[in-house]
Design an enzyme around this catalytic site. Sequence first.
Site, short mmCIF file in Angstrom:
data_model
loop_
_atom_site.label_atom_id
_atom_site.label_comp_id
_atom_site.label_asym_id
_atom_site.label_seq_id
_atom_site.Cartn_x
_atom_site.Cartn_y
_atom_site.Cartn_z
N ARG A 132 35.42 39.38 36.84
CA ARG A 132 36.09 40.37 36.00
C ARG A 132 35.09 40.98 35.03
O ARG A 132 34.64 40.31 34.10
CB ARG A 132 37.26 39.77 35.23
CG ARG A 132 37.97 40.86 34.40
CD ARG A 132 39.32 40.46 33.88
NE ARG A 132 40.03 41.65 33.42
CZ ARG A 132 41.32 41.75 33.24
NH1 ARG A 132 42.09 40.72 33.47
NH2 ARG A 132 41.87 42.89 32.82
N GLU A 134 36.23 29.95 41.16
CA GLU A 134 35.28 29.98 40.05
C GLU A 134 35.38 31.37 39.42
O GLU A 134 35.43 32.38 40.14
CB GLU A 134 33.84 29.76 40.57
CG GLU A 134 33.61 28.39 41.14
CD GLU A 134 33.71 27.29 40.09
OE1 GLU A 134 33.37 27.54 38.92
OE2 GLU A 134 34.16 26.18 40.44
N SER A 149 47.95 47.38 39.98
CA SER A 149 48.85 46.23 39.87
C SER A 149 50.31 46.68 39.78
O SER A 149 50.60 47.86 39.55
CB SER A 149 48.49 45.41 38.62
OG SER A 149 48.95 46.08 37.47
N HIS A 187 37.82 56.31 36.62
CA HIS A 187 38.27 55.76 37.91
C HIS A 187 37.40 56.32 39.05
O HIS A 187 37.06 55.61 39.98
CB HIS A 187 39.73 56.09 38.16
CG HIS A 187 40.65 55.45 37.15
ND1 HIS A 187 40.56 54.13 36.79
CD2 HIS A 187 41.68 55.96 36.40
CE1 HIS A 187 41.49 53.84 35.88
NE2 HIS A 187 42.17 54.94 35.63
N SER A 238 45.50 38.40 34.59
CA SER A 238 46.33 39.61 34.77
C SER A 238 47.11 39.64 36.08
O SER A 238 47.11 40.65 36.80
CB SER A 238 45.47 40.87 34.66
OG SER A 238 44.87 40.95 33.41
N ASP A 279 37.76 46.27 36.15
CA ASP A 279 38.25 46.69 34.84
C ASP A 279 37.18 47.46 34.04
O ASP A 279 35.99 47.27 34.25
CB ASP A 279 38.66 45.42 34.06
CG ASP A 279 39.62 45.75 32.94
OD1 ASP A 279 40.07 46.91 32.84
OD2 ASP A 279 39.92 44.83 32.15
N GLY A 280 37.66 48.30 33.14
CA GLY A 280 36.75 48.98 32.21
C GLY A 280 36.48 50.44 32.55
O GLY A 280 35.62 51.07 31.92
N ASN A 335 50.75 48.40 36.61
CA ASN A 335 50.06 49.68 36.34
C ASN A 335 51.00 50.89 36.41
O ASN A 335 50.63 51.98 35.96
CB ASN A 335 48.87 49.89 37.28
CG ASN A 335 47.68 49.03 36.93
OD1 ASN A 335 46.87 48.67 37.78
ND2 ASN A 335 47.51 48.69 35.65
N TRP A 336 52.23 50.71 36.94
CA TRP A 336 53.19 51.82 36.94
C TRP A 336 53.56 52.23 35.52
O TRP A 336 54.10 53.31 35.30
CB TRP A 336 54.48 51.44 37.69
CG TRP A 336 54.26 51.15 39.15
CD1 TRP A 336 54.29 49.93 39.75
CD2 TRP A 336 53.99 52.11 40.19
NE1 TRP A 336 54.05 50.06 41.10
CE2 TRP A 336 53.87 51.39 41.40
CE3 TRP A 336 53.85 53.50 40.24
CZ2 TRP A 336 53.61 52.00 42.63
CZ3 TRP A 336 53.58 54.12 41.46
CH2 TRP A 336 53.47 53.37 42.63
N ARG A 396 40.09 59.76 31.43
CA ARG A 396 40.15 58.44 32.08
C ARG A 396 39.96 58.54 33.60
O ARG A 396 39.35 57.68 34.22
CB ARG A 396 41.48 57.77 31.77
CG ARG A 396 41.63 57.32 30.32
CD ARG A 396 43.01 56.70 30.09
NE ARG A 396 43.22 55.54 30.95
CZ ARG A 396 42.78 54.31 30.71
NH1 ARG A 396 42.11 54.07 29.60
NH2 ARG A 396 43.03 53.33 31.54
C1 FPP Z 1 41.27 49.07 35.36
O1 FPP Z 1 40.49 49.77 34.41
C2 FPP Z 1 41.22 49.81 36.60
C3 FPP Z 1 42.31 50.21 37.30
C4 FPP Z 1 43.68 49.96 36.88
C5 FPP Z 1 42.16 51.00 38.54
C6 FPP Z 1 41.00 50.63 39.40
C7 FPP Z 1 40.81 51.75 40.36
C8 FPP Z 1 39.64 52.18 40.83
C9 FPP Z 1 38.35 51.53 40.56
C10 FPP Z 1 39.56 53.39 41.69
C11 FPP Z 1 40.70 53.65 42.62
C12 FPP Z 1 40.75 52.68 43.73
C13 FPP Z 1 40.51 52.96 45.01
C14 FPP Z 1 40.62 51.85 45.98
C15 FPP Z 1 40.11 54.26 45.52
P1 FPP Z 1 41.22 50.41 33.17
O2 FPP Z 1 41.60 51.80 33.52
O3 FPP Z 1 42.36 49.54 32.73
O4 FPP Z 1 40.07 50.41 32.10
P2 FPP Z 1 40.24 50.19 30.52
O5 FPP Z 1 40.76 48.79 30.33
O6 FPP Z 1 38.84 50.37 30.04
O7 FPP Z 1 41.17 51.24 30.03
#
Ligand code: FPP
Length: 253
Positions: free
Chosen positions: A200, A219, A77, A49, A208, A32-33, A80-81, A45
């Site tokens: 996390r 843990e 997730s 990623h 989540s 996350d983040g 996330n859609w 954004r």
């Molecule tokens: C959550 O951060 C992150 C995600 C929903 C996507 C995670 C994906 C990657 C790290 C890269 C793609 C994966 C692969 C396997 C190539 P957020 O976007 O919700 O961050 P925020 O809470 O700061 O907005």
Amino acid sequence: MIFFNKKKKIEKEQKINIDRSRVPQHVAIIMDGNGRWAKERNLPRAMGHKAGVETIREVVKECNRLGIKYLTLYAFSTENWKRPSEEVNSLMRLLVEYLRNEFEELNSNNVVINHIGDISKLPKTCEDELISAYERTKNNTGVVMNLALNYGGRAEIITAIKNIVDDSKNGKITSKDIDEQIISKYLFTANMPDPDLIIRPSGEQRISNFLLWQCAYSEFWYSNINWPDFKPEHLHRAIYDYQNRDRRFGGIK
Ligand code: FPP
């Protein structure tokens, strides 16, 4: 100056002395983040990623080096859609790019590229790349990297229940057979140990919809660092803290 930095680095490594004989078998991470990391830098954004993928690279390597058997990464997730299609598409592109660019290195490091979640709902290229990556690495003996994609703990439990009902209609199972082991066998993580440690980053302290059944005795380790800034030293700190906890699984010592 170089000497000073080197000395500081050695001191840091010495302070976090993890016991290599007691590393968790299964580490799971809610990555996350990424969005906040990008926002802090006035970047789109998608760049967050992309930076998150760099962290994946380092963390997988380190888990493999430490002898961790399973690493589950929450990459997309079932919820996330709801994100703008532009972001969803860029994540899917990043996934394909990752699998294509990193395949040789992961395979040569003996990593099994596995996935959990309903990948049939992902774009066809993603699904094909995931299946092919798994087929080509399934006999490797290093860390099993589970990419959780279109994954949700509740959806996973619903699927398990549907399959159990179908198998009971076919006479393969009766209600008497149902216990915790059987339920676990109907999940995407069948035959894997439950996560010992769930990490996390980014300051959020919630699960989540991640590994809901499997996290019964995990843990938890939280940190304020955004995922793109997460380094192997943070992983070491999480493992060190984990090793200093008293896991009783409901019993007493
Ligand atoms: C959550 O951060 C992150 C995600 C929903 C996507 C995670 C994906 C990657 C790290 C890269 C793609 C994966 C692969 C396997 C190539 P957020 O976007 O919700 O961050 P925020 O809470 O700061 O907005």
